[in-house]
Write a protein that holds these residues in place. Structure first.
Motif, mmCIF file in Angstrom:
data_model
loop_
_atom_site.group_PDB
_atom_site.id
_atom_site.type_symbol
_atom_site.label_atom_id
_atom_site.label_comp_id
_atom_site.label_asym_id
_atom_site.label_seq_id
_atom_site.Cartn_x
_atom_site.Cartn_y
_atom_site.Cartn_z
ATOM 1 N N ASN A 113 0.849 -1.157 -0.057
ATOM 2 C CA ASN A 113 -0.052 0.128 0.113
ATOM 3 C C ASN A 113 0.858 1.331 0.011
ATOM 4 O OD1 ASN A 113 0.680 0.295 2.428
ATOM 5 N ND2 ASN A 113 -0.976 -0.645 3.560
ATOM 6 N N THR A 168 2.966 2.610 2.122
ATOM 7 C CA THR A 168 3.187 3.410 3.373
ATOM 8 C C THR A 168 4.798 3.266 3.854
ATOM 9 O OG1 THR A 168 2.607 1.671 4.657
ATOM 10 C CG2 THR A 168 0.789 3.202 4.431
ATOM 11 N N GLN A 188 8.050 3.748 6.624
ATOM 12 C CA GLN A 188 8.412 3.960 7.901
ATOM 13 C C GLN A 188 10.034 4.432 8.057
ATOM 14 O OE1 GLN A 188 6.540 2.843 10.537
ATOM 15 N NE2 GLN A 188 4.925 2.115 9.259
#
Lengths: 326, 551
Positions: B77, B79, B81
């Motif tokens: 997806n 995202t 980090q």
């Protein structure tokens, strides 16, 4: 001696042919190892990797084929088999050595066991021709050997390994084994993992040795010198082993020498079913992944061992059968 | 016979001793937690922990557990980090990228990690193109460090789409070790020195382990003491080991995964969509280059049947936009919010063909513009049984419509080379996805990735060439403004829906089988914090750091 020189000449030609075919055949196959590697990942390897992988594998270098052929021959003379693609950058020779041990250990021992056991059963069954033993054991073993090996192996794996849990189902030793040093428990662990695969190999190959031995033995039993030995009052055991079996075993021995050549090639099916880390499975994977250096290396080892086994059989014939010498 | 009985009893004795031994070791291993993982069955291991080589050349975990990336980017997806880098910043023209590195990070040999290592790693990729497997130097111009914690990269064009390759897919290696390697592409690196949470414990061709690195910068989140990788040679063997409860984490496909999951309350599987499987046509040939033809084909295929029958109900029907939902929901154009393939309809397909001027002959077969019956084969790989079934089903449906279609079941090498050089009519195949839809669309549609018939194409094997698509892909790759990006995505999604360059069938799954008997904290459908398959590097690191032993 002339026989000997002729044979050596034959082996040199055979070796050259094997080596040359080994060079040509992978190059005739469709597909390119890099594209195959990228394709087989089904999107997990980004197509951007293609250029780097081609550099790693040294392909698409646009060197003419004849030049590749001579550098291949030169490398072979120096014992260089190149780097495996699949296990890059491990040399092919290292990959093969780490697998050949398992194959020779398992299939070698299983073949020897099968040969000894089969030959003995053949002797007994011919000696007691028509007995209950002779009427039951040969057909039963022939039945076993006619079951496709694949089914038999899966059957054993499923019931004895998986359902009943008597034997390990995977590998040559267990995950938890400490393999850093030799120990008795490791030896038992390895033996335990070898039982099921070895058992299936022995079961399917036993009948061949037994029937061969039985038939040859039946022929020698009708020979005059056997009758003579019996007439002399020699013990049954002595007549059976020293007179009949000794003369009948010749074709089985040469057959055995030849079969040793194929031991190195391993058993693709056995090794796949039991996840056994041998040469056969390695070859299967190498073909799937277009790992040409590894395929060539394995073929070369197989060809060499088959030729060596043939040579051994020739020599044994020479020793065992004096008629060849004259 | 007596001999064989003796042999058998000796074996039985040996077996008994081993089982006794197994019992002991099982009860004593309760104190330290061991995670047993089978990423993907590939036979024996070689002692190779070179993170620049993709498994199975090098071993799984070399990149991730031992060597780390600058950022952790969720490939499903998108995202992001912070990881070895705590921050990243693009300049306004997107041609300069600045990373701020985490402080206090140490290599597992105790030496400090710094920006010079990052600069060294990228220059290593430049010096040795054989390990630049993400081709980062296609777009990079320079990599420098202004201070020990800052790395600055410049690009020859906007580098937004390179972030995934540079920060997400490049392992950072220590200068003090790797500078002594004459050729890093030929190094097996058997004692890897990385910044990651694990070090190599033991190695044999049948099993290797990783053990906890007590120097790790985030050592408090390591709860798994040892990670064990047993060698498994085939899916069948992996399946058997899975059934016996010997594995905690596997990336194994097996059709009876549902039975396995039901057999024990601790057994679970979560197979998120990670790839789109499409039916491809050679777009340089008639009638396949005709949109109406492709619309008719798309209308008649029963995708639900492919999923149920071919894929054992384990995959999901594809979206007409080619996006993988629900993970990529945020990229979906609102006008396609409810887009889906309707139920298959022969009459609808016939209407499309009739309107486009296709005629039938007396035998009910559709004719091409030259008056010959339309006849083609769908290429598929022998032994890929699910796709073989899918192809069979599609061939029947298309034959019913009035084309003469047969599956062409061939070897993988033949299959892939015919795709690459364009000598095919139709084929079922995969896509090359990334963390955002850009990567999939770019490999699927960009004319940069294709080649004339007879030459090998990179990824656009179907030879789709559309200036509008190329322009939208450029817009998507070069703009940092999310509204402009979404506008480009909307355009690409429209092309997929209206021009149907390829025919989406179903979403291929990422295989993630796990057991909660010994560990919890796995990614789930409701908490998809990382790509969960154990074969995804470096994502596997993120998953391992989230695990907790149950005792």
């Amino acid at each position: 001696m002339r026989y000997f020189i002729r044979r050596i000449f034959f082996y040199v030609i055979a070796l050259w042919t094997a080596v040359t075919l080994n060079f040509i055949i992978p190059r005739l196959a469709p597909g390119d190892p890099v594209q195959t590697l990228v394709g087989r990942s089904q999107g997990r390897i980004d197509p951007r990797a293609i250029a780097a992988l081609e550099l790693q594998f040294g392909i698409n270098t646009k060197i003419p084929e004849w030049q590749q052929y001579f550098s291949y021959l030169g490398d072979l003379l120096h014992g260089k088999l190149g780097l495996s693609f699949e296990y890059y950058p491990t040399p092919v020779s290292t990959v093969i050595v780490s697998h050949v041990f398992w194959t020779m250990g398992l299939i070698g021992v299983a073949s020897i066991m099968s040969f000894i056991l089969g030959t003995l059963l053949g002797v007994v069954s011919a000696w007691r021709q028509g007995s209950i033993f002779d009427r039951i054991v040969p057909p039963a073993l022939t039945f076993l050997s006619s079951i496709p090996y694949f089914y038999l192996a899966l059957f054993f794996l499923y019931f004895l390994g998986f359902k009943f849990g008597w034997f390990p189902i995977i590998g040559a030793y267990s995950f938890t084994a400490d393999t850093s040093q030799f120990s008795l428990s490791l030896l038992f662990d390895v033996l335990n993992h070898a039982i099921l695969p070895a058992l299936t190999i022995v079961l399917v190959s036993l009948a061949g040795w037994m029937v061969g031995m039985r038939n040859a033995m039946l022929n020698t039993l009708s020979e005059d010198y056997v009758l003579m030995a019996e007439a002399k009052g020699l013990s049954n055991w002595r007549v059976m082993t020293m007179y009949a079996a000794r003369n009948a075993i010749l074709p089985n021995i040469t057959g055995f020498a030849l079969s040793l050549g194929f031991v190195v090639g391993g058993s693709i099916i056995m090794e796949s079913v039991f996840s056994y880390p041998g040469i056969g499975f390695l070859l299967f994977q190498a073909v799937q992944n277009s790992d040409y250096p590894l395929i060539q290396g394995i073929f070369l080892v197989i060809a060499l061992s088959v030729l060596a086994a043939n040579f051994l059989a020739d020599i044994m014939y020479l020793i065992l059968d004096p008629r060849v010498r004259y | 016979m007596r001999r064989s009985i003796q042999v058998l009893s000796a074996f039985a004795l040996a077996a008994a001793m081993i089982f006794a031994g197994c019992g002991n070791s099982a009860s004593s291993s309760g104190s330290s937690s061991v995670l047993t993982v089978v990423p993907s069955p590939a036979g024996d291991f070689t002692n190779n922990f070179n993170p620049f080589l993709a498994p199975p050349q090098a071993n799984y975990g070399a990149f991730g557990l031992v060597y780390e990336s600058l950022l952790q980017i969720n490939r499903l997806n998108g995202t992001i980090q912070p990881w070895l880098a705590t921050q990243y910043q693009f300049s306004s023209d997107s041609k300069t990228l600045t990373f701020t590195l985490r402080q206090g990070v140490k290599w597992n040999d105790g030496q400090p990690f710094s920006a010079t290592d990052v600069v060294f790693t990228f220059n290593l990729l430049k010096q040795f193109p054989a390990i630049d497997t993400n081709a980062v130097w296609k777009d990079l111009v320079s990599v420098t460090n202004s201070d020990p914690n800052t790395v600055v990269m410049t690009f020859n064009k906007p580098g937004l789409t390179d972030l995934w390759y540079i920060a997400g897919q490049t392992p950072i290696v220590p200068q003090h070790v790797w500078s002594s390697y004459p050729d890093p592409s030929k190094v097996t690196n058997q004692n890897p020195v990385g910044t990651g949470p694990y070090k190599v414990g033991s190695f044999t061709p049948q099993v290797f382990t990783y053990v906890k690195n007590s120097n790790y910068w985030n050592v408090s989140s390591i709860h798994v003491d040892t990670i064990r990788y047993p060698a498994v040679s085939s899916n069948t063997s992996a399946d058997l080991v899975l059934q016996t409860g010997g594995l905690d984490w596997a990336g194994v496909f097996t059709t009876d995964i549902q039975t396995w999951a039901k057999s024990n309350a601790n057994n679970h599987f979560y197979w998120p969509a990670s790839n789109v499987i499409n039916l491809y046509f050679n777009l340089t040939k008639a009638p396949y280059n005709d949109v109406a033809f492709r619309q008719a084909v798309s209308a008649v295929i029963d995708r639900q049947q492919l999923v149920t029958q071919g894929e054992s109900g384990l995959d999901s029907v594809a979206n007409p936009t080619e996006l993988m939902l629900p993970a990529q929901q945020s990229f979906l154009d609102s006008q396609f919010a409810n887009a889906s393939f309707g139920s298959p309809s022969v009459t609808q397909a016939q209407t499309i063909l009739n309107n486009a001027g296709y005629k039938k002959n007396s035998a009910g077969q559709y004719l091409d513009k030259n008056g010959n019956p339309i006849k083609f084969q769908i290429n598929v790989v022998t032994g890929w049984t699910d796709w073989d079934t899918d192809t069979q089903i599609m061939a029947q449906e298309l034959t019913q419509l009035g084309f003469q279609v047969t599956p062409n079941v061939i070897s993988f090498n033949q299959y892939i080379s015919s795709l690459q050089n364009g000598s095919f009519d139709a084929a079922i195949s995969w896509t090359n996805p990334g963390p955002t839809p850009y990567y999939l669309f770019n490999s699927l549609l960009s004319s940069n990735n294709t080649a004339p018939i007879g030459q090998n194409a990179t990824s656009n094997y179907w030879r789709y060439s559309n200036p509008q698509a190329d322009q939208l892909l450029t817009q998507l790759a070069t703009s940092s403004d999310s509204a402009t990006q979404q506008q480009a995505l909307n355009g690409l999604e429209s092309i997929m829906v209206n021009d149907i360059p390829v025919i989406p069938l179903f979403n291929g799954a990422m295989f993630f089988d796990y057991s909660t008997a010994r560990f919890t904290g796995w990614p789930t459908q409701s908490n998809p914090y990382a790509a969960p398959a154990p074969y995804e590097q470096p994502d596997l690191e993120y998953v391992v750091l989230n695990l907790q032993p149950t005792n």
